[in-house]
Write a protein that holds these residues in place. Structure first.
Motif, PDB file in Angstrom:
ATOM      1  N   SER A 101       0.863  -1.182   0.000  1.00 23.09           N
ATOM      2  CA  SER A 101       0.000   0.000   0.000  1.00 23.09           C
ATOM      3  C   SER A 101       0.897   1.229   0.000  1.00 23.09           C
ATOM      4  CB  SER A 101      -0.923   0.010   1.221  1.00 23.09           C
ATOM      5  OG  SER A 101      -1.762   1.145   1.212  1.00 23.09           O
ATOM      6  N   GLY A 102       0.735   2.072  -1.013  1.00 22.90           N
ATOM      7  CA  GLY A 102       1.614   3.229  -1.119  1.00 22.90           C
ATOM      8  C   GLY A 102       3.043   2.799  -1.361  1.00 22.90           C
ATOM      9  N   VAL A 103       3.955   3.312  -0.562  1.00 21.87           N
ATOM     10  CA  VAL A 103       5.373   3.017  -0.761  1.00 21.87           C
ATOM     11  C   VAL A 103       5.859   1.839   0.075  1.00 21.87           C
ATOM     12  CG1 VAL A 103       5.883   5.415  -1.344  1.00 21.87           C
ATOM     13  CG2 VAL A 103       6.069   4.675   1.041  1.00 21.87           C
ATOM     14  N   LEU A 104       4.988   1.276   0.900  1.00 22.44           N
ATOM     15  CA  LEU A 104       5.432   0.241   1.839  1.00 22.44           C
ATOM     16  C   LEU A 104       4.952  -1.143   1.455  1.00 22.44           C
ATOM     17  CD1 LEU A 104       4.892   1.826   5.382  1.00 22.44           C
ATOM     18  CD2 LEU A 104       6.985   1.744   4.020  1.00 22.44           C
ATOM     19  N   PRO A 105       5.784  -2.158   1.673  1.00 21.88           N
ATOM     20  CA  PRO A 105       5.312  -3.534   1.535  1.00 21.88           C
ATOM     21  C   PRO A 105       4.341  -3.879   2.658  1.00 21.88           C
ATOM     22  CG  PRO A 105       7.586  -3.511   2.303  1.00 21.88           C
ATOM     23  CD  PRO A 105       7.226  -2.105   1.967  1.00 21.88           C
ATOM     24  N   PHE A 106       3.596  -4.950   2.447  1.00 19.86           N
ATOM     25  CA  PHE A 106       2.483  -5.298   3.329  1.00 19.86           C
ATOM     26  C   PHE A 106       2.895  -5.520   4.776  1.00 19.86           C
ATOM     27  CE2 PHE A 106       0.007  -8.740   5.323  1.00 19.86           C
ATOM     28  CZ  PHE A 106      -1.246  -8.124   5.393  1.00 19.86           C
ATOM     29  N   GLN A 107       4.093  -6.095   4.996  1.00 18.58           N
ATOM     30  CA  GLN A 107       4.408  -6.516   6.360  1.00 18.58           C
ATOM     31  C   GLN A 107       4.397  -5.372   7.363  1.00 18.58           C
ATOM     32  OE1 GLN A 107       6.825  -6.940   3.921  1.00 18.58           O
ATOM     33  NE2 GLN A 107       8.853  -6.364   4.688  1.00 18.58           N
ATOM     34  N   HIS A 108       4.671  -4.142   6.925  1.00 20.12           N
ATOM     35  CA  HIS A 108       4.696  -3.025   7.867  1.00 20.12           C
ATOM     36  C   HIS A 108       3.292  -2.724   8.402  1.00 20.12           C
ATOM     37  CE1 HIS A 108       8.923  -2.095   7.300  1.00 20.12           C
ATOM     38  NE2 HIS A 108       8.736  -2.344   6.007  1.00 20.12           N
ATOM     39  N   TYR A 109       2.284  -2.849   7.555  1.00 24.68           N
ATOM     40  CA  TYR A 109       0.907  -2.647   8.014  1.00 24.68           C
ATOM     41  C   TYR A 109       0.467  -3.798   8.910  1.00 24.68           C
ATOM     42  CZ  TYR A 109       0.960   0.993   4.512  1.00 24.68           C
ATOM     43  OH  TYR A 109       1.281   2.123   3.794  1.00 24.68           O
TER      44      TYR A 109
END
Length: 484
Positions: free
Chosen positions: A84-92
């Motif tokens: 999502s946006g600039v981040l890969p999924f694991q951060h969310y």
């Protein structure tokens, strides 16, 4: 594999020397999705392939007991969530996990959900939306696959010579291999020799003297016991790796049998005890006597020396924990095609091949070490020893980066994806202490809705898929009707 591919693409005269009197290891029956590219390049129909090799589909590998007795997780093919946006999924996911609002990581991977449910399906993209991400590989009978490829190669002009090699002649000026001398006295000359002689590494190791780099201080298992057994019910679409007292047991379901083996460290367990454990944990009656195989994990210092390239076990051995053995043959063949020499082998080409091969082998090695070094089986001497391993710096950097920040750095074209590293590290109990603060910019309600949508979509998609056994039988029946 080499003869079939070179016959298809190289335009060269291919001679294959093979002896029926020399056995093969023949227990490598699980693969990763890249095998589909190999079969497609040869033009092998998928249904025909599955019929001829008694194959089944594979969506994942289950690691049972590696993070502790009674615990299990899947390393599934395909994506986990979506960026999502600039981040890969694991951060969310890590943000929600920190407050107890996230489902287990497995719920966000469609292959994981489908594998657990015993489902399989091919998908095509629909207007306005992409196809569900369900990459697959296979389980198959390696001996039957070899027979299929032998027919393919011979139909395309490969000359197969039955016989064993008695000696090897070398060019007195260049030092290259000039000819193979067979036991019947006949000689076979060639410009490029592919060493497929297994652990012996007759050409590369014995004749050309290329040394072996031992990695057993990182991967201490050195013996395996293998035995097929009768199938027990329908075949699950995933491989199982079950942690045992001093190693692990594999379970690979085929159409006609289950492939089983027990990989162990002989310092902590005898072959008799390992065999007893294996035979005591089969789904059905054994279909052969158990075979004991001894090995040393590692690779040849160079896989291409002079005019000889080693493939498979002749170039090195990696235990089958992540089903990479057949892939390493495939990738070497693909690399050879890209660098296929003319009349002479240029040293620069050979050095680049060896550089790429070493990078691939070392990164796969690190991924295997991760499973052992991050195990959760405390109080068992073998597993306690594994946790104390001084792992390679390349692996240390990857683990510590993930532990500190949730970031996964995939170098160049290393085999395993970010999602693969994520599943194994989290599955083995490595949960980051922090995540990228940009993830906090998403409103809490939006984050919860995004995560819930992924879980719901995966459940619904898996529920709509066919039962694995039914899907497989329908595909094979369709291929037979087309052939007829």
């Amino acid at each position: 594999m080499a003869a079939a591919t070179l016959a298809r693409f190289s335009g060269r005269k291919i001679i294959l020397v093979e002896s029926e009197a020399i056995g093969t290891v023949g227990v490598g029956e699980a693969t990763i999705p890249q095998i589909r590219l190999f079969n497609a390049a040869l033009g092998i129909n998928e249904g025909t392939f599955l019929r001829e090799t008694k194959g089944t589909f594979k969506l994942a590998i289950e690691f049972d007991g590696w993070s502790g007795e009674g615990e299990s997780y899947l390393h599934a093919f395909g994506s986990v969530g979506h960026p999502s946006g600039v981040l890969p999924f694991q951060h969310y996911w890590l943000r929600a996990h920190a407050t107890g609002e996230a489902e287990p990581l497995s719920a966000y991977c469609l292959n994981d959900v489908a594998a657990r449910a015993g489902k399989m399906q091919f998908f095509q993209a629909q207007p306005g939306q992409p196809a569900p991400d369900v990459p697959w590989a296979y389980h198959f009978d390696a001996g039957l696959y070899a027979a299929l490829l032998r027919s393919y190669a011979e139909e395309r002009g490969v000359e197969r010579i039955e016989g064993a090699i008695a000696s090897v002649k070398r060019d007195t000026e260049s030092g290259d291999i000039a000819a193979l001398v067979l036991e019947d006295g006949s000689q076979i000359e060639g410009g490029l020799f592919l060493d497929c002689t297994g652990f012996r590494s007759l050409l590369l190791g014995e004749v050309l003297g290329v040394g072996f780099e031992d990695w057993s201080h990182w991967l201490p298992c050195d013996t395996a016991v293998a035995v097929p057994c009768a199938p027990g019910g329908d075949f699950a679409p995933y491989t199982r790796s079950i942690a045992r007292k001093a190693g692990w047991q594999w379970r690979i379901p085929l159409q006609h049998r289950i492939g089983n083996g027990h990989v162990f460290c002989s310092e902590f367990m005898s072959a008799d005890e390992a065999t007893d454990i294996l035979l005591g944990n089969l789904d059905g009656s054994p279909q052969a006597d158990p075979r004991v195989l001894q090995f040393t994990t590692g690779m040849r210092e160079r896989q291409w020396e002079r005019n000889c390239l080693a493939l498979g076990l002749a170039g090195g051995f990696m235990e089958p924990l992540e089903s990479t053995s057949i892939h390493l043959i495939q990738s070497s063949i693909a690399r050879l095609l890209q660098m296929l020499p003319g009349a002479e082998v240029a040293p620069a080409v050979r050095e680049e091949f060896n550089r790429q091969a070493r990078f691939e082998w070392e990164r796969i090695r690190d991924f295997l070490i991760l499973h052992y070094a991050a195990n959760g089986r405390e109080g068992e001497p073998f597993w306690d020893r594994c946790r104390a391993i001084d792992v390679p710096d390349t692996l240390t950097a990857k683990i510590e980066t993930f532990r500190a920040s949730g970031n996964i750095h995939r170098e160049h074209e290393e085999l395993f994806t970010d999602q693969g590293w994520l599943q194994v590290m989290v599955g083995q109990g490595i949960v980051p202490e922090a995540y990228n603060p940009i993830a906090d910019q998403m409103p809490a309600a939006e984050l919860s809705a995004m995560l819930a949508r992924i879980v719901t979509r995966n459940k619904q998609t898996a529920a709509s898929m066919a039962e694995h056994a039914d899907f497989l039988r329908a595909l094979i029946d369709h291929s037979q009707r087309k052939t007829a």
